[in-house]
Design a protein around this motif. Structure first.
Motif, PDB file in Angstrom:
ATOM      1  N   PRO A   1      -4.497  11.943 -19.420  1.00 43.22           N
ATOM      2  CA  PRO A   1      -3.584  12.590 -18.476  1.00 43.22           C
ATOM      3  C   PRO A   1      -3.085  11.561 -17.463  1.00 43.22           C
ATOM      4  O   PRO A   1      -3.884  10.782 -16.923  1.00 43.22           O
ATOM      5  CB  PRO A   1      -4.464  13.642 -17.787  1.00 43.22           C
ATOM      6  N   LEU A   2      -1.790  11.547 -17.231  1.00 43.59           N
ATOM      7  CA  LEU A   2      -1.197  10.586 -16.307  1.00 43.59           C
ATOM      8  C   LEU A   2      -0.363  11.306 -15.260  1.00 43.59           C
ATOM      9  O   LEU A   2       0.148  12.399 -15.492  1.00 43.59           O
ATOM     10  CB  LEU A   2      -0.333   9.578 -17.077  1.00 43.59           C
ATOM     11  N   ALA A   3      -0.194  10.664 -14.122  1.00 41.52           N
ATOM     12  CA  ALA A   3       0.433  11.321 -12.984  1.00 41.52           C
ATOM     13  C   ALA A   3       1.958  11.307 -13.064  1.00 41.52           C
ATOM     14  O   ALA A   3       2.562  10.380 -13.594  1.00 41.52           O
ATOM     15  CB  ALA A   3      -0.019  10.650 -11.683  1.00 41.52           C
ATOM     16  N   ARG A   4       2.558  12.368 -12.536  1.00 41.15           N
ATOM     17  CA  ARG A   4       3.988  12.377 -12.306  1.00 41.15           C
ATOM     18  C   ARG A   4       4.292  11.458 -11.115  1.00 41.15           C
ATOM     19  O   ARG A   4       3.439  11.271 -10.251  1.00 41.15           O
ATOM     20  CB  ARG A   4       4.458  13.806 -11.997  1.00 41.15           C
ATOM     21  N   PRO A   5       5.481  10.882 -11.012  1.00 41.65           N
ATOM     22  CA  PRO A   5       6.621  11.035 -11.927  1.00 41.65           C
ATOM     23  C   PRO A   5       6.631  10.039 -13.095  1.00 41.65           C
ATOM     24  O   PRO A   5       7.491  10.100 -13.946  1.00 41.65           O
ATOM     25  CB  PRO A   5       7.815  10.781 -11.004  1.00 41.65           C
ATOM     26  N   GLU A   6       5.659   9.121 -13.110  1.00 45.15           N
ATOM     27  CA  GLU A   6       5.619   8.127 -14.183  1.00 45.15           C
ATOM     28  C   GLU A   6       5.557   8.790 -15.554  1.00 45.15           C
ATOM     29  O   GLU A   6       6.153   8.312 -16.518  1.00 45.15           O
ATOM     30  CB  GLU A   6       4.409   7.209 -13.992  1.00 45.15           C
ATOM     31  N   CYS A   7       4.825   9.891 -15.624  1.00 46.27           N
ATOM     32  CA  CYS A   7       4.649  10.608 -16.886  1.00 46.27           C
ATOM     33  C   CYS A   7       5.037  12.072 -16.677  1.00 46.27           C
ATOM     34  O   CYS A   7       4.676  12.666 -15.655  1.00 46.27           O
ATOM     35  CB  CYS A   7       3.192  10.506 -17.325  1.00 46.27           C
ATOM     36  N   ASN A   8       5.763  12.650 -17.630  1.00 49.39           N
ATOM     37  CA  ASN A   8       6.174  14.051 -17.465  1.00 49.39           C
ATOM     38  C   ASN A   8       5.572  14.979 -18.509  1.00 49.39           C
ATOM     39  O   ASN A   8       6.019  16.115 -18.653  1.00 49.39           O
ATOM     40  CB  ASN A   8       7.704  14.164 -17.468  1.00 49.39           C
ATOM     41  N   PHE A   9       4.556  14.510 -19.231  1.00 51.71           N
ATOM     42  CA  PHE A   9       3.939  15.327 -20.278  1.00 51.71           C
ATOM     43  C   PHE A   9       2.449  15.052 -20.321  1.00 51.71           C
ATOM     44  O   PHE A   9       2.037  13.926 -20.572  1.00 51.71           O
ATOM     45  CB  PHE A   9       4.588  15.013 -21.624  1.00 51.71           C
ATOM     46  N   VAL A  10       1.650  16.066 -20.077  1.00 59.98           N
ATOM     47  CA  VAL A  10       0.187  16.027 -19.993  1.00 59.98           C
ATOM     48  C   VAL A  10      -0.222  15.219 -18.758  1.00 59.98           C
ATOM     49  O   VAL A  10      -0.481  14.019 -18.813  1.00 59.98           O
ATOM     50  CB  VAL A  10      -0.472  15.455 -21.260  1.00 59.98           C
ATOM     51  N   ASN A  11      -0.252  15.926 -17.630  1.00 61.72           N
ATOM     52  CA  ASN A  11      -0.531  15.292 -16.342  1.00 61.72           C
ATOM     53  C   ASN A  11      -1.921  15.582 -15.792  1.00 61.72           C
ATOM     54  O   ASN A  11      -2.379  14.869 -14.895  1.00 61.72           O
ATOM     55  CB  ASN A  11       0.498  15.757 -15.304  1.00 61.72           C
ATOM     56  N   THR A  12      -2.581  16.619 -16.283  1.00 55.90           N
ATOM     57  CA  THR A  12      -3.883  17.010 -15.738  1.00 55.90           C
ATOM     58  C   THR A  12      -4.915  17.120 -16.845  1.00 55.90           C
ATOM     59  O   THR A  12      -4.583  17.231 -18.027  1.00 55.90           O
ATOM     60  CB  THR A  12      -3.793  18.369 -15.026  1.00 55.90           C
TER      61      THR A  12
END
Length: 269
Positions: A149-160
Motif C-alpha cells: 500500500p502506498l500513499a496518495r497522491p504518489e499512488c492512486n490505487f491500493v493506499n491502505t
C-alpha cells in the motif's frame, strides 16, 4: 528479525562493494532494486546471477528480496489497456520472481506506483490479473509476493492496508500477501503505525516490513519514533526481514545506511 538495506541507497558502488559495506555495517541482507543492476535485470544472464550470489557469499550477506520491480525498463504498466505493454510488464514481474528465487531471496515487494496508476474502467482488473499471475509464479518459486500500500497522491490505487487486504483476500493465493511501509502507513492508516501492525499482523496477511520516516529519510533521521513499531513487531511475533528504505540520503548513501542501522539495532538490543 533480520535487518536488510535497500541497495539503491548505495547504488553508486559496484555490487560487490555494496555487499561488503552492508556486511561491515551489520546488515544481514540487501533488498535489491533490480534497476540498480540494469534495465534488463529481470532477464540477466546465468553468469551474472552467479556473480551476484558469489559477491553475497563472500561478504556474508544475503539477498533478502526484491523491490521497485517495474522501475525499469521504461514504459511498463500493469493497468495499461495496451496488451503489448501489459504483457511485457507481466513478463518483467515473472522474470523478477525467478530472479529473486535464484538469488536466494524470500519475498518481492510490488510498489511501483507509476506503473499501477488507475485511470479508466478496467485498469484495476488488469492490475489484479497481473498480481494473480505473479502470485502463482511466486508460489511455484517458493517466494512471497507482497502488495505494498502506498500513499496518495504518489499512488492512486491500493493506499491502505485495508485496501491491500481486500485484494489479497479476493485473489486468495497462498504466496500473495501485503506488507507495511512505515512512511505510507503513517500517512494513510487511521491509527499510529504500531497500532496498525498490532491490528493487521495477527491476520497473517502481512509478510514484510520497510522502515522509513515520513520525511522520506531513514529511521532515526526524522521526527517519527520507531521504538513503538519495533515493540509491536516483537509483540506480534514478527520474525522476518525488516528493510531500511529511505528516499532521501543525507549526507550520502553510505552515511545514511550507517546511521539507520545504528538507530534500529539499538532499538533491537
Amino acid at each position: 528479525m533480520r535487518l536488510s538495506l535497500c541497495n539503491e541507497v548505495i547504488r553508486e558502488l559496484a555490487f560487490d562493494r555494496q555487499c561488503a559495506l552492508a556486511a561491515g555495517l551489520g546488515y544481514a541482507g540487501l533488498e535489491i532494486a533490480p534497476f540498480t543492476l540494469g534495465d534488463d535485470a529481470w532477464r540477466m544472464s546465468a553468469a551474472r546471477r552467479s556473480e551476484i550470489r558469489r559477491s553475497c557469499t563472500d561478504a556474508g550477506v544475503a539477498v533478502s528480496g526484491l523491490h521497485w520491480l517495474l522501475a525499469a525498463p521504461g514504459g511498463l504498466s500493469i493497468t495499461s489497456a495496451g496488451q503489448g505493454v501489459w504483457r511485457r510488464s507481466v513478463d518483467v514481474l515473472l522474470g523478477s520472481i525467478d530472479l529473486c528465487a535464484e538469488l536466494g531471496g524470500s519475498y518481492l515487494v510490488h510498489g511501483s506506483p507509476a506503473q499501477r496508476r488507475v485511470v479508466d474502467v478496467g485498469d484495476a482488473k488488469r492490475a489484479e490479473e497481473a498480481w494473480a499471475l505473479a502470485a502463482d509464479r511466486a508460489q511455484k518459486s517458493g517466494v512471497v509476493y507482497c502488495l505494498e500500500p502506498l500513499a496518495r497522491p504518489e499512488c492512486n490505487f491500493v493506499n491502505t492496508l485495508g485496501e491491500a487486504a481486500e485484494v489479497v483476500r479476493r485473489l486468495d493465493r497462498p504466496a500473495f500477501r501485503t506488507m507495511v511501509d512505515t512512511l505510507a502507513a503513517s500517512l494513510m492508516e487511521p491509527e499510529p503505525v504500531a497500532d496498525a501492525i498490532r491490528r493487521w499482523m495477527p491476520t497473517g496477511l502481512v509478510a514484510h516490513i520497510q522502515l522509513n520516516d515520513r520525511n522520506r529519510r531513514g529511521p532515526g533521521q526524522g521526527n517519527d519514533r520507531f521504538a513503538p513499531v519495533i515493540a509491536a513487531l516483537r509483540d506480534t511475533g514478527y520474525d522476518r526481514w525488516v528493510a531500511m528504505e529511505p528516499f532521501v540520503y543525507e549526507p550520502d548513501g553510505p552515511t545514511c545506511a550507517a546511521r539507520m542501522i545504528g538507530y534500529v539495532a539499538g532499538l533491537l538490543e
